[in-house]
Structure formats: C-alpha cells, structure tokens
Write an enzyme that holds these catalytic residues in place. Structure first.
Site, PDB file in Angstrom:
ATOM      1  N   GLU A 281      47.104  46.092  54.027  1.00 17.02           N
ATOM      2  CA  GLU A 281      48.611  44.750  53.483  1.00 17.02           C
ATOM      3  C   GLU A 281      49.774  44.942  54.639  1.00 17.02           C
ATOM      4  O   GLU A 281      50.836  44.913  53.847  1.00 17.02           O
ATOM      5  CB  GLU A 281      48.632  44.817  52.486  1.00 17.02           C
ATOM      6  CG  GLU A 281      49.746  43.286  51.298  1.00 17.02           C
ATOM      7  CD  GLU A 281      50.181  43.742  50.600  1.00 17.02           C
ATOM      8  OE1 GLU A 281      48.251  43.253  49.152  1.00 17.02           O
ATOM      9  OE2 GLU A 281      50.963  43.405  49.748  1.00 17.02           O
TER      10      GLU A 281
ATOM     11  N   GLU B 261      42.854  33.618  39.326  1.00 14.38           N
ATOM     12  CA  GLU B 261      43.045  33.814  40.521  1.00 14.38           C
ATOM     13  C   GLU B 261      41.909  33.408  41.646  1.00 14.38           C
ATOM     14  O   GLU B 261      42.104  33.456  42.729  1.00 14.38           O
ATOM     15  CB  GLU B 261      42.886  35.585  41.278  1.00 14.38           C
ATOM     16  CG  GLU B 261      43.433  36.489  40.238  1.00 14.38           C
ATOM     17  CD  GLU B 261      44.282  37.460  40.589  1.00 14.38           C
ATOM     18  OE1 GLU B 261      44.853  36.473  41.977  1.00 14.38           O
ATOM     19  OE2 GLU B 261      45.401  37.726  40.829  1.00 14.38           O
TER      20      GLU B 261
ATOM     21  N   ASN C  77      49.055  37.464  47.948  1.00 19.04           N
ATOM     22  CA  ASN C  77      50.020  38.073  46.746  1.00 19.04           C
ATOM     23  C   ASN C  77      50.553  36.734  46.226  1.00 19.04           C
ATOM     24  O   ASN C  77      52.197  36.317  45.238  1.00 19.04           O
ATOM     25  CB  ASN C  77      51.258  38.835  47.195  1.00 19.04           C
ATOM     26  CG  ASN C  77      51.017  40.045  47.248  1.00 19.04           C
ATOM     27  OD1 ASN C  77      49.987  40.584  46.540  1.00 19.04           O
ATOM     28  ND2 ASN C  77      50.988  40.871  47.806  1.00 19.04           N
TER      29      ASN C  77
ATOM     30  N   HIS D 212      47.286  39.060  32.997  1.00 14.55           N
ATOM     31  CA  HIS D 212      47.315  39.208  34.520  1.00 14.55           C
ATOM     32  C   HIS D 212      47.504  37.629  34.805  1.00 14.55           C
ATOM     33  O   HIS D 212      48.362  36.765  35.387  1.00 14.55           O
ATOM     34  CB  HIS D 212      47.156  39.740  35.576  1.00 14.55           C
ATOM     35  CG  HIS D 212      47.329  39.834  36.515  1.00 14.55           C
ATOM     36  ND1 HIS D 212      48.435  40.215  37.166  1.00 14.55           N
ATOM     37  CD2 HIS D 212      45.998  39.516  37.877  1.00 14.55           C
ATOM     38  CE1 HIS D 212      49.070  40.457  38.647  1.00 14.55           C
ATOM     39  NE2 HIS D 212      47.265  39.442  39.000  1.00 14.55           N
TER      40      HIS D 212
ATOM     41  N   ARG E 217      41.829  64.788  46.358  1.00 13.08           N
ATOM     42  CA  ARG E 217      42.173  64.232  47.492  1.00 13.08           C
ATOM     43  C   ARG E 217      41.602  62.472  47.847  1.00 13.08           C
ATOM     44  O   ARG E 217      41.039  62.612  48.854  1.00 13.08           O
ATOM     45  CB  ARG E 217      42.298  65.251  49.104  1.00 13.08           C
ATOM     46  CG  ARG E 217      43.631  66.476  48.541  1.00 13.08           C
ATOM     47  CD  ARG E 217      44.354  67.181  49.457  1.00 13.08           C
ATOM     48  NE  ARG E 217      45.087  67.589  49.126  1.00 13.08           N
ATOM     49  CZ  ARG E 217      44.953  68.614  48.885  1.00 13.08           C
ATOM     50  NH1 ARG E 217      42.993  69.525  48.994  1.00 13.08           N
ATOM     51  NH2 ARG E 217      45.838  70.077  49.048  1.00 13.08           N
TER      52      ARG E 217
ATOM     53  N   LYS F 284      38.013  36.490  50.574  1.00 16.22           N
ATOM     54  CA  LYS F 284      39.228  37.232  50.565  1.00 16.22           C
ATOM     55  C   LYS F 284      38.562  38.901  51.745  1.00 16.22           C
ATOM     56  O   LYS F 284      39.369  39.458  52.332  1.00 16.22           O
ATOM     57  CB  LYS F 284      39.328  38.550  49.467  1.00 16.22           C
ATOM     58  CG  LYS F 284      39.884  39.715  49.040  1.00 16.22           C
ATOM     59  CD  LYS F 284      40.276  40.211  47.395  1.00 16.22           C
ATOM     60  CE  LYS F 284      41.067  41.275  47.919  1.00 16.22           C
ATOM     61  NZ  LYS F 284      41.773  41.504  46.293  1.00 16.22           N
TER      62      LYS F 284
ATOM     63  N   ARG G 267      47.146  40.048  54.649  1.00 14.98           N
ATOM     64  CA  ARG G 267      47.081  40.371  53.491  1.00 14.98           C
ATOM     65  C   ARG G 267      47.649  39.771  51.790  1.00 14.98           C
ATOM     66  O   ARG G 267      47.627  39.539  51.076  1.00 14.98           O
ATOM     67  CB  ARG G 267      46.611  41.783  52.978  1.00 14.98           C
ATOM     68  CG  ARG G 267      45.503  41.586  51.818  1.00 14.98           C
ATOM     69  CD  ARG G 267      45.204  43.767  52.320  1.00 14.98           C
ATOM     70  NE  ARG G 267      44.798  43.812  50.107  1.00 14.98           N
ATOM     71  CZ  ARG G 267      44.254  44.629  49.725  1.00 14.98           C
ATOM     72  NH1 ARG G 267      42.903  45.352  50.853  1.00 14.98           N
ATOM     73  NH2 ARG G 267      43.045  45.006  48.389  1.00 14.98           N
TER      74      ARG G 267
ATOM     75  N   HIS H  94      54.018  38.601  38.448  1.00 14.62           N
ATOM     76  CA  HIS H  94      54.709  39.979  37.767  1.00 14.62           C
ATOM     77  C   HIS H  94      55.968  40.251  37.647  1.00 14.62           C
ATOM     78  O   HIS H  94      55.986  40.656  35.949  1.00 14.62           O
ATOM     79  CB  HIS H  94      54.467  40.677  38.958  1.00 14.62           C
ATOM     80  CG  HIS H  94      53.015  41.252  39.424  1.00 14.62           C
ATOM     81  ND1 HIS H  94      52.697  42.203  40.469  1.00 14.62           N
ATOM     82  CD2 HIS H  94      51.719  41.342  39.275  1.00 14.62           C
ATOM     83  CE1 HIS H  94      51.669  42.132  40.975  1.00 14.62           C
ATOM     84  NE2 HIS H  94      50.823  41.493  40.022  1.00 14.62           N
TER      85      HIS H  94
ATOM     86  N   LYS I 243      42.135  48.043  46.609  1.00 11.15           N
ATOM     87  CA  LYS I 243      43.787  48.358  46.275  1.00 11.15           C
ATOM     88  C   LYS I 243      43.438  49.225  44.845  1.00 11.15           C
ATOM     89  O   LYS I 243      43.193  48.602  44.250  1.00 11.15           O
ATOM     90  CB  LYS I 243      44.597  46.957  45.953  1.00 11.15           C
ATOM     91  CG  LYS I 243      45.182  46.942  47.002  1.00 11.15           C
ATOM     92  CD  LYS I 243      45.971  45.465  46.660  1.00 11.15           C
ATOM     93  CE  LYS I 243      46.751  44.732  47.902  1.00 11.15           C
ATOM     94  NZ  LYS I 243      47.707  43.542  47.383  1.00 11.15           N
TER      95      LYS I 243
ATOM     96  N   HIS J   4      52.376  35.788  42.419  1.00 10.21           N
ATOM     97  CA  HIS J   4      52.386  36.965  42.042  1.00 10.21           C
ATOM     98  C   HIS J   4      54.187  37.594  41.916  1.00 10.21           C
ATOM     99  O   HIS J   4      54.118  38.766  40.866  1.00 10.21           O
ATOM    100  CB  HIS J   4      51.220  37.808  42.363  1.00 10.21           C
ATOM    101  CG  HIS J   4      50.021  38.147  42.403  1.00 10.21           C
ATOM    102  ND1 HIS J   4      49.727  37.587  42.742  1.00 10.21           N
ATOM    103  CD2 HIS J   4      49.420  39.034  42.110  1.00 10.21           C
ATOM    104  CE1 HIS J   4      48.207  37.266  42.549  1.00 10.21           C
ATOM    105  NE2 HIS J   4      48.379  38.614  41.913  1.00 10.21           N
TER     106      HIS J   4
HETATM  107  N1  GLY Z   1      45.089  41.413  44.845  1.00  8.63           N
HETATM  108  C1  GLY Z   1      45.853  41.110  46.199  1.00  8.63           C
HETATM  109  C2  GLY Z   1      44.657  41.904  47.012  1.00  8.63           C
HETATM  110  O1  GLY Z   1      43.783  42.606  46.564  1.00  8.63           O
HETATM  111  O2  GLY Z   1      45.704  41.967  48.737  1.00  8.63           O
END
Ligand code: GLY
Length: 356
Positions: free
Chosen positions: A234, A188, A242, A261, A124, A224, A238, A249, A146, A245
């Site tokens: 998010e 990125e 994206n 990516h 956990r 960031k 946040r 994606h 993430k 993306h």
């Molecule tokens: N890669 C986008 C984020 O970490 O929110």
C-alpha cells in the site's frame, strides 16, 4: 477439483491461490495438505462460526493427516484487540506450534484480521491460511495479506502484512448469513464495482449479487489480486481500496463499533460520492446512483453523526501522513483518484457529503 470451483492466482511473494466455490470447507484437508504439507494446524474462529463449521473443518484436516487444535474467541469487532491477540498467541505457544506449522483463520473479517496478525507475529511469523465464511471476508479482507487489531484511538491501527498461503472461499457458507451480514459484504463488493468498472457495478444495481455470489466474489477477488500484485504494501495504487473507508472508519469509531464495518463503509462511500460531486471533483454525476445501489442492497446511504465528530474521529486514521490525509475520490463509476489534503480540510469535505 470440482468444475464449479474457480481459482484466482495472486502473484505476490510468495504467490498463492484463492479458490472459490461450494464444498471447500468439508474438503479443505486434502487441498491444504497439498499446499502447506502435513503440520499442526491451529484453527482460530469465533463463537458464531465455531458451532457452524469448526467440526467440519477439523474433521477434514484430521482425516488428511493434520494435527489440529482450535481457539474460539467471542464474536464481534469488540474482540479485535490486544487481549484477544495475546490470548491467541499464548494458545499457539501452549499448543507448541513451530515455524513449520500453520494458523487457519475460519470466519469473517475480524477473525481473518486477528488470526492473520497472530500468525504474522508468532515466532516472528508462521504461515496462515484464510477460510472466509462471510461475503465481506470473501470479497475483500481474506485476500491481500492485511492483518490488524483496533486500538482505542481507531480502527486497524496495529497490524502487519502477511500474505496467506491459501484462501479457500466456500460459497456454501453464504446461505447461512443473516441478511445484515450479507449486506455488510455487499458494501465492499459495491466499493469494488465503483473502483473497477461499470459492468461489475451494474451487477449490484440489478441484484445479481444474491443470484450468483460466486461469480461476483471471483470478479472482486481478481480485481483486488491485480492491485495487490502491483502494490503489496500500500505505497500507492492499493490505497484506492480504501474508498469509503476514511468516513467509514470514523463512523465505526463514533458508534463504539456498534455499526458493522460494511454498513459504515457503505455510508462512507455515499458521503464521499456526494462530497466529490458537490465539490466538482467528479467527471459525471454518480452520488444518486451510488446511493440507490447501496439502498437496493440493504445498506445505509448516510449517517447521523455530524461533520465535526466524523472529522475528529478520522484525524486518527492510518491514512494520515503528518498533517495530510489521502482521500479516495470517485470521479465516475470505474475511475477513482487519490487526493491528498491537509487534515484540517477534512471537515468541510465531509460536511459537503452529509445529507440534508
Ligand atoms: N481492504 C483494503 C485492502 O486490503 O487493501
């Protein structure tokens, strides 16, 4: 610590620091011992990175008093699935890691996501440290907690938030990156420039990224970190990260993950910039400038996939909420906005951004 090491704090709960500079992998043992204390460190890495850095990291950890074991999985996005996750979890259990132990993710974005997710669910949740070795993982994926795997339906559809206990970004690793892998990270970084400010974006227009990657990484990470501190899970701001993306994606998925990516995000960024301009959502013309910057950094500015297949692939995106999806719209360099729209309206938006 050396003067050439920069440290960026990330004030989440718990807080941690991102260290950026040369030589951090060969000196990781003492630094990590200070942060996580003596414990069993399970180093998870891939078949590309293991021959380059695993021995260096394991030696430094052992010399600092850690018990060390390692798990190596086949490199590539194709490994970012339940099978690899399950194998890593079984490995952690066989090695009898306990809640006081730690996972070290040594590698690029796939490794950070896989190892981070394994740490987030094993017992956990145990601690994880991120040791990014690619530009992409340095400027983006190693920071912010993430973690995820891909499902057949799409990219990153199962995952968890687990802030790392530390991020050590050894800029010496960047010199061994093939040009295409370096470019992947540039995508990125350029995305961050579009989000963040004119002065960062212009560094990518004049080629500073290759000349001073440590500076650029530090600026991207600092931006960031601020976003993640304000919106760790998010729920709002946040989502801006994206940018590019949704289409990116979709391109990755349409290609069966053959397109990496960063290259897919670059194309997605170029598409959404053209769409935004064509649909009158921008405050000043940006599409040509974004495309020129991407091209200068060895990245694609479009895609061979059609609007219908991209819109279909994007309809499974996790940025969807019910019948709506939230797109990130670049308004000008340094200013982007969230735009919620019905998924059914995605197709004409994507079509407006495709070349020719
Ligand atoms: N890669 C986008 C984020 O970490 O929110």
């Amino acid at each position: 610590m050396s003067d050439s090491i920069q440290t960026i704090p990330v004030n989440t709960f718990p807080p941690y620091a991102v260290s950026i500079g040369p030589g951090l992998l060969s000196a990781c043992g003492p630094q990590l011992r200070e942060i996580v204390g003596p414990c069993h460190m399970a180093v998870v890495t891939d078949s590309t990175v293991a021959p380059l850095y695993l021995d260096t990291v394991a030696r430094s950890l052992r010399d600092a008093g850690f018990a060390v074991s390692s798990y190596v999985f086949p490199a590539g996005e194709g490994s970012k699935n339940f099978e690899t996750l399950s194998a890593i979890l079984e490995f952690l259990a066989e090695e009898r890691l306990t809640r006081t132990d730690c996972v070290a993710a040594l590698g690029g974005g796939v490794t950070g996501d896989m190892a981070g997710f394994a740490a987030a669910v094993y017992l956990r949740g145990i601690r994880c440290v991120q040791l990014p070795t690619t530009l992409l993982s340095a400027v983006d994926s190693s920071v912010g907690g993430k973690t995820a795997i891909d499902l057949k339906a799409g990219k990153n559809l199962a995952g968890a938030f687990l802030q790392p206990a530390a991020v050590l970004c050894d800029t010496g690793c960047l010199s061994t990156l093939p040009a295409a892998v370096f470019a992947d990270g540039a995508a990125e970084a350029i995305k961050t420039g579009v989000l963040c400010d004119e002065s960062l974006f212009s560094l990518f227009e004049d080629g500073t990224l290759t000349a001073a990657p440590g500076e650029v990484i530090a600026r991207c990470v600092a931006y960031k970190a601020g976003v993640v501190e304000r919106d760790e899970k998010e729920q709002g701001e946040r989502r801006l990260l994206n940018l590019g993306h949704t289409v990116g994606h979709a391109i990755e998925k349409c290609s069966g993950y053959a397109i990496p990516h960063g290259h897919a995000v670059a194309a997605g960024l170029a598409v959404i910039a053209r769409s935004a301009e064509a649909l009158g959502w921008t405050e000043e013309p940006i599409a040509a400038r974004v495309a020129a910057c991407l091209a200068k950094n060895g990245l694609p500015t479009g895609t061979a996939y059609g609007a219908a297949e991209l819109a279909h692939a994007a309809s499974a995106d996790k940025k969807r909420a019910g019948a709506d999806i939230t797109l990130v719209i670049p308004k000008k360099i340094g200013v982007c906005a969230l735009k919620k729209m019905p998924v059914a309206e995605l197709l004409p938006v994507i079509a407006a951004g495709l070349e020719g």
